[in-house]
Design a protein around this motif. Structure first.
Motif, PDB file in Angstrom:
ATOM      1  N   LEU A   1       0.835  -1.189   0.000  1.00  0.00           N
ATOM      2  CA  LEU A   1       0.000   0.000   0.000  1.00  0.00           C
ATOM      3  C   LEU A   1       0.874   1.245   0.000  1.00  0.00           C
ATOM      4  CD1 LEU A   1      -2.737  -0.988   2.622  1.00  0.00           C
ATOM      5  CD2 LEU A   1      -2.966  -0.931   0.124  1.00  0.00           C
ATOM      6  N   ALA A   2       0.397   2.277  -0.692  1.00  0.00           N
ATOM      7  CA  ALA A   2       1.070   3.569  -0.752  1.00  0.00           C
ATOM      8  C   ALA A   2       0.410   4.517   0.248  1.00  0.00           C
ATOM      9  CB  ALA A   2       0.993   4.132  -2.165  1.00  0.00           C
ATOM     10  N   PHE A   3       0.949   5.729   0.329  1.00  0.00           N
ATOM     11  CA  PHE A   3       0.378   6.760   1.191  1.00  0.00           C
ATOM     12  C   PHE A   3       0.081   7.994   0.362  1.00  0.00           C
ATOM     13  CE2 PHE A   3       0.973  10.450   4.130  1.00  0.00           C
ATOM     14  CZ  PHE A   3      -0.177  10.247   4.876  1.00  0.00           C
ATOM     15  N   ASP A   4      -1.190   8.440   0.382  1.00  0.00           N
ATOM     16  CA  ASP A   4      -1.589   9.701  -0.241  1.00  0.00           C
ATOM     17  C   ASP A   4      -1.476  10.802   0.803  1.00  0.00           C
ATOM     18  OD1 ASP A   4      -3.602  10.028  -3.006  1.00  0.00           O
ATOM     19  OD2 ASP A   4      -2.703   8.077  -2.536  1.00  0.00           O
ATOM     20  N   ALA A   5      -0.622  11.778   0.557  1.00  0.00           N
ATOM     21  CA  ALA A   5      -0.364  12.850   1.517  1.00  0.00           C
ATOM     22  C   ALA A   5      -1.079  14.117   1.089  1.00  0.00           C
ATOM     23  CB  ALA A   5       1.140  13.115   1.624  1.00  0.00           C
ATOM     24  N   TRP A   6      -1.937  14.643   1.964  1.00  0.00           N
ATOM     25  CA  TRP A   6      -2.601  15.917   1.706  1.00  0.00           C
ATOM     26  C   TRP A   6      -2.232  16.861   2.838  1.00  0.00           C
ATOM     27  CZ3 TRP A   6      -3.425  20.034  -0.212  1.00  0.00           C
ATOM     28  CH2 TRP A   6      -4.574  20.839  -0.114  1.00  0.00           C
ATOM     29  N   LEU A   7      -1.478  17.898   2.479  1.00  0.00           N
ATOM     30  CA  LEU A   7      -0.992  18.896   3.413  1.00  0.00           C
ATOM     31  C   LEU A   7      -0.760  20.190   2.645  1.00  0.00           C
ATOM     32  CD1 LEU A   7       2.284  18.794   2.577  1.00  0.00           C
ATOM     33  CD2 LEU A   7       2.150  16.712   3.932  1.00  0.00           C
ATOM     34  N   ILE A   8      -0.344  21.240   3.332  1.00  0.00           N
ATOM     35  CA  ILE A   8      -0.123  22.535   2.691  1.00  0.00           C
ATOM     36  C   ILE A   8       1.368  22.856   2.648  1.00  0.00           C
ATOM     37  CG2 ILE A   8      -2.403  23.503   3.074  1.00  0.00           C
ATOM     38  CD1 ILE A   8      -1.421  24.677   5.688  1.00  0.00           C
ATOM     39  N   HIS A   9       1.716  23.904   1.903  1.00  0.00           N
ATOM     40  CA  HIS A   9       3.126  24.124   1.591  1.00  0.00           C
ATOM     41  C   HIS A   9       3.986  24.368   2.825  1.00  0.00           C
ATOM     42  CE1 HIS A   9       2.432  28.539   1.958  1.00  0.00           C
ATOM     43  NE2 HIS A   9       3.740  28.621   2.075  1.00  0.00           N
ATOM     44  N   THR A  10       3.397  24.896   3.895  1.00  0.00           N
ATOM     45  CA  THR A  10       4.168  25.125   5.116  1.00  0.00           C
ATOM     46  C   THR A  10       4.532  23.825   5.821  1.00  0.00           C
ATOM     47  OG1 THR A  10       2.073  25.469   6.276  1.00  0.00           O
ATOM     48  CG2 THR A  10       3.225  27.432   5.501  1.00  0.00           C
ATOM     49  N   GLN A  11       3.931  22.725   5.416  1.00  0.00           N
ATOM     50  CA  GLN A  11       4.189  21.421   6.027  1.00  0.00           C
ATOM     51  C   GLN A  11       5.088  20.532   5.183  1.00  0.00           C
ATOM     52  OE1 GLN A  11      -0.220  20.718   6.376  1.00  0.00           O
ATOM     53  NE2 GLN A  11       0.346  20.009   8.428  1.00  0.00           N
ATOM     54  N   LEU A  12       5.539  21.013   4.051  1.00  0.00           N
ATOM     55  CA  LEU A  12       6.364  20.186   3.170  1.00  0.00           C
ATOM     56  C   LEU A  12       7.631  19.662   3.853  1.00  0.00           C
ATOM     57  CD1 LEU A  12       5.937  22.080  -0.220  1.00  0.00           C
ATOM     58  CD2 LEU A  12       5.067  19.800   0.349  1.00  0.00           C
ATOM     59  N   PRO A  13       8.281  20.436   4.722  1.00  0.00           N
ATOM     60  CA  PRO A  13       9.447  19.868   5.415  1.00  0.00           C
ATOM     61  C   PRO A  13       9.103  18.632   6.251  1.00  0.00           C
ATOM     62  CG  PRO A  13       9.511  22.262   5.559  1.00  0.00           C
ATOM     63  CD  PRO A  13       8.168  21.889   4.978  1.00  0.00           C
ATOM     64  N   GLU A  14       7.885  18.583   6.795  1.00  0.00           N
ATOM     65  CA  GLU A  14       7.472  17.407   7.557  1.00  0.00           C
ATOM     66  C   GLU A  14       7.352  16.192   6.644  1.00  0.00           C
ATOM     67  OE1 GLU A  14       3.940  18.302   9.853  1.00  0.00           O
ATOM     68  OE2 GLU A  14       4.690  20.309  10.302  1.00  0.00           O
ATOM     69  N   LEU A  15       6.835  16.400   5.436  1.00  0.00           N
ATOM     70  CA  LEU A  15       6.732  15.290   4.493  1.00  0.00           C
ATOM     71  C   LEU A  15       8.115  14.820   4.060  1.00  0.00           C
ATOM     72  CD1 LEU A  15       4.853  13.423   2.950  1.00  0.00           C
ATOM     73  CD2 LEU A  15       4.786  15.101   1.089  1.00  0.00           C
ATOM     74  N   CYS A  16       9.070  15.740   3.948  1.00  0.00           N
ATOM     75  CA  CYS A  16      10.444  15.339   3.637  1.00  0.00           C
ATOM     76  C   CYS A  16      10.966  14.370   4.692  1.00  0.00           C
ATOM     77  CB  CYS A  16      11.358  16.565   3.561  1.00  0.00           C
ATOM     78  SG  CYS A  16      11.124  17.605   2.096  1.00  0.00           S
TER      79      CYS A  16
ATOM     80  N   GLY B   1       0.829  20.045  -3.289  1.00  0.00           N
ATOM     81  CA  GLY B   1       1.368  20.472  -2.005  1.00  0.00           C
ATOM     82  C   GLY B   1       0.759  21.728  -1.434  1.00  0.00           C
ATOM     83  N   GLY B   2      -0.354  22.193  -1.988  1.00  0.00           N
ATOM     84  CA  GLY B   2      -1.129  23.257  -1.373  1.00  0.00           C
ATOM     85  C   GLY B   2      -0.433  24.580  -1.121  1.00  0.00           C
ATOM     86  N   PRO B   3       0.136  25.227  -2.147  1.00  0.00           N
ATOM     87  CA  PRO B   3       0.695  26.573  -1.941  1.00  0.00           C
ATOM     88  C   PRO B   3      -0.419  27.563  -1.618  1.00  0.00           C
ATOM     89  CG  PRO B   3       0.694  26.008  -4.277  1.00  0.00           C
ATOM     90  CD  PRO B   3       0.307  24.771  -3.536  1.00  0.00           C
ATOM     91  N   LEU B   4      -0.364  28.171  -0.453  1.00  0.00           N
ATOM     92  CA  LEU B   4      -1.489  28.912   0.101  1.00  0.00           C
ATOM     93  C   LEU B   4      -1.645  30.328  -0.451  1.00  0.00           C
ATOM     94  CD1 LEU B   4      -1.103  27.921   3.856  1.00  0.00           C
ATOM     95  CD2 LEU B   4      -2.978  27.232   2.339  1.00  0.00           C
ATOM     96  N   ALA B   5      -2.919  30.698  -0.624  1.00  0.00           N
ATOM     97  CA  ALA B   5      -3.272  32.094  -0.928  1.00  0.00           C
ATOM     98  C   ALA B   5      -4.459  32.501  -0.065  1.00  0.00           C
ATOM     99  CB  ALA B   5      -3.590  32.270  -2.410  1.00  0.00           C
TER     100      ALA B   5
ATOM    101  N   ALA C   1       6.044  35.313  -3.020  1.00  0.00           N
ATOM    102  CA  ALA C   1       6.812  34.815  -1.881  1.00  0.00           C
ATOM    103  C   ALA C   1       6.426  33.378  -1.551  1.00  0.00           C
ATOM    104  CB  ALA C   1       6.603  35.720  -0.674  1.00  0.00           C
ATOM    105  N   VAL C   2       5.127  33.082  -1.590  1.00  0.00           N
ATOM    106  CA  VAL C   2       4.671  31.719  -1.337  1.00  0.00           C
ATOM    107  C   VAL C   2       5.220  30.776  -2.401  1.00  0.00           C
ATOM    108  CG1 VAL C   2       2.649  30.205  -1.293  1.00  0.00           C
ATOM    109  CG2 VAL C   2       2.600  32.383  -0.064  1.00  0.00           C
ATOM    110  N   PHE C   3       5.158  31.213  -3.650  1.00  0.00           N
ATOM    111  CA  PHE C   3       5.641  30.360  -4.746  1.00  0.00           C
ATOM    112  C   PHE C   3       7.117  30.029  -4.550  1.00  0.00           C
ATOM    113  CE2 PHE C   3       7.458  29.455  -8.876  1.00  0.00           C
ATOM    114  CZ  PHE C   3       6.519  28.611  -9.442  1.00  0.00           C
ATOM    115  N   ALA C   4       7.913  31.014  -4.166  1.00  0.00           N
ATOM    116  CA  ALA C   4       9.342  30.779  -3.979  1.00  0.00           C
ATOM    117  C   ALA C   4       9.599  29.776  -2.853  1.00  0.00           C
ATOM    118  CB  ALA C   4      10.050  32.098  -3.692  1.00  0.00           C
ATOM    119  N   ALA C   5       8.877  29.928  -1.734  1.00  0.00           N
ATOM    120  CA  ALA C   5       9.044  28.997  -0.614  1.00  0.00           C
ATOM    121  C   ALA C   5       8.580  27.596  -0.994  1.00  0.00           C
ATOM    122  CB  ALA C   5       8.273  29.511   0.600  1.00  0.00           C
ATOM    123  N   TRP C   6       7.427  27.533  -1.657  1.00  0.00           N
ATOM    124  CA  TRP C   6       6.887  26.239  -2.111  1.00  0.00           C
ATOM    125  C   TRP C   6       7.850  25.564  -3.074  1.00  0.00           C
ATOM    126  CZ3 TRP C   6       5.480  25.400  -7.318  1.00  0.00           C
ATOM    127  CH2 TRP C   6       4.844  24.192  -7.580  1.00  0.00           C
TER     128      TRP C   6
END
Length: 350
Positions: A189-204, A221-225, A235-240
């Motif tokens: 089984l795989a894992f589907d991850a749904w989170l936002i861009h501020t949480q990407l380091p956690e997924l790493c 990865g949910g880049p927020l607006a 700024a969000v795009f660059a961080a994402w």
């Protein structure tokens, strides 16, 4: 581009989904571009709640837009849960519902294999105890279960509400949750991850620890607006982009390209007098789609409709036309991967 409404209605407000307006959507239709291009819709829902429904017949109506959708992947949405029996097995009811909907679509003679693969839900914070619940879900799905999703979307600011789910902070790093993740790979089984861009380091961190578990990131990865992020797209795009580049170093991670009709992206497609055409959608989403493809490669990216969630902003045919426009200049092999082959391999769709 469409002209804005004279007095824009706050259709989305703080809600994570935009209401579907069939009469408004009917104002814009397009013939399917490249109607022979094979497609697997890697992410859609079927549901029936007190305030909304989207079942196989509704999906088939959208599939009639003319695109060559060979198969679809049903993704959990907490519908039709069992109300008796152990709580950890309640999501088996959703698998039975999805299976019945897939069989109904087949009985109607559709060309598309609706629900060729399922993404289900088991509470992975159960740790090792999640194993028997996963086995039960595999059995109930009659072998269609391919992945598990536990939504991890979290932000400290209450004005940032990208999802209706309310998980705890730092779910992906919780030891009990990670003990549950460890139950996936032995069961293929795989894992589907749904989170936002501020949480990407956690997924790493999760991807690094569980390199033998295939992971697919939902909705780029949910880049927020939303909230404090609105008006700061660059700024969000660059961080994402930087965090997506770090995430791409983990070979077990894939990305779903879609979800652009959700309010979190801040595109405001729903605020125009006419629904957007595919060229307008393509223009808005191009930087995100192209960055993912350049960063992860076409062999680790797959397109998704995210219907009916995205249906509040544009029609099914419009979405696939937009994806085709964005990728028009790519090699044929890359496009085959993006529209069909990556999803077929990841979800083991034959």
């Amino acid at each position: 581009m469409n002209e804005p409404l004279t007095a824009p209605r706050d259709i989305a407000k703080a809600a994570p989904h935009i209401a579907i307006r069939p009469e408004w959507l009917a104002l814009r239709t397009e013939p399917a571009l490249e109607p022979d291009l094979p497609i697997i819709d890697a992410h859609h829902h079927l549901w029936e709640f007190a305030d909304k429904r989207y079942r196989s017949r509704d999906l088939l109506d959208d599939l009639a837009s003319g695109h060559n959708v060979r198969a679809t992947v049903f993704v959990e949405c907490k519908t039709h849960y069992d109300t008796d029996g152990p709580e950890e097995r309640a999501s088996a009811g959703e698998m039975r519902f999805a299976l019945a909907e897939a069989r109904e679509a087949e009985a109607l003679g559709t060309f598309t294999r609706v629900g060729a693969a399922f993404v289900g839900n088991v509470d992975l914070t159960l740790g090792a105890a999640a194993g028997p619940a996963l086995d039960h879900l595999i059995d109930v799905s009659e072998g269609r279960l391919r992945s598990i999703r536990n939504i991890a979307v979290w932000h400290a600011n209450p004005d940032v509400r990208p999802s209706a789910a309310t998980p705890p902070a730092r779910l992906l790093l919780d030891p009990s949750f990670q003990a549950g993740i460890a139950q996936l790979a032995p069961r293929q089984l795989a894992f589907d991850a749904w989170l936002i861009h501020t949480q990407l380091p956690e997924l790493c961190q999760l991807a690094d620890k569980f390199g033998d578990t295939p992971i697919v990131l939902n909705h780029v990865g949910g880049p927020l607006a939303l909230g404090p992020y609105r008006g700061h797209r660059d700024a969000v795009f660059a961080a994402w982009r930087d965090d997506m580049a770090r995430l791409s170093s983990y070979a077990n991670v894939h990305v779903k390209l879609g979800g652009f009709g959700m309010p979190l992206f801040g595109f405001d497609f729903e605020r125009t007098a006419l629904p957007p055409d595919s060229a307008s959608v393509a223009e808005a989403i191009r930087p995100y789609v192209e960055t993912c493809i350049e960063t992860f490669g076409a062999s680790r990216c797959m397109f998704e409709s995210n219907f009916p969630v995205d249906k509040g902003c544009f029609g099914y045919g419009i979405a696939w036309n937009a994806y085709k426009r964005v990728t028009a200049n790519l090699p044929a092999s890359d496009r085959a991967a993006l529209f069909h082959d990556t999803a077929a391999r990841f979800y083991r769709i034959r």
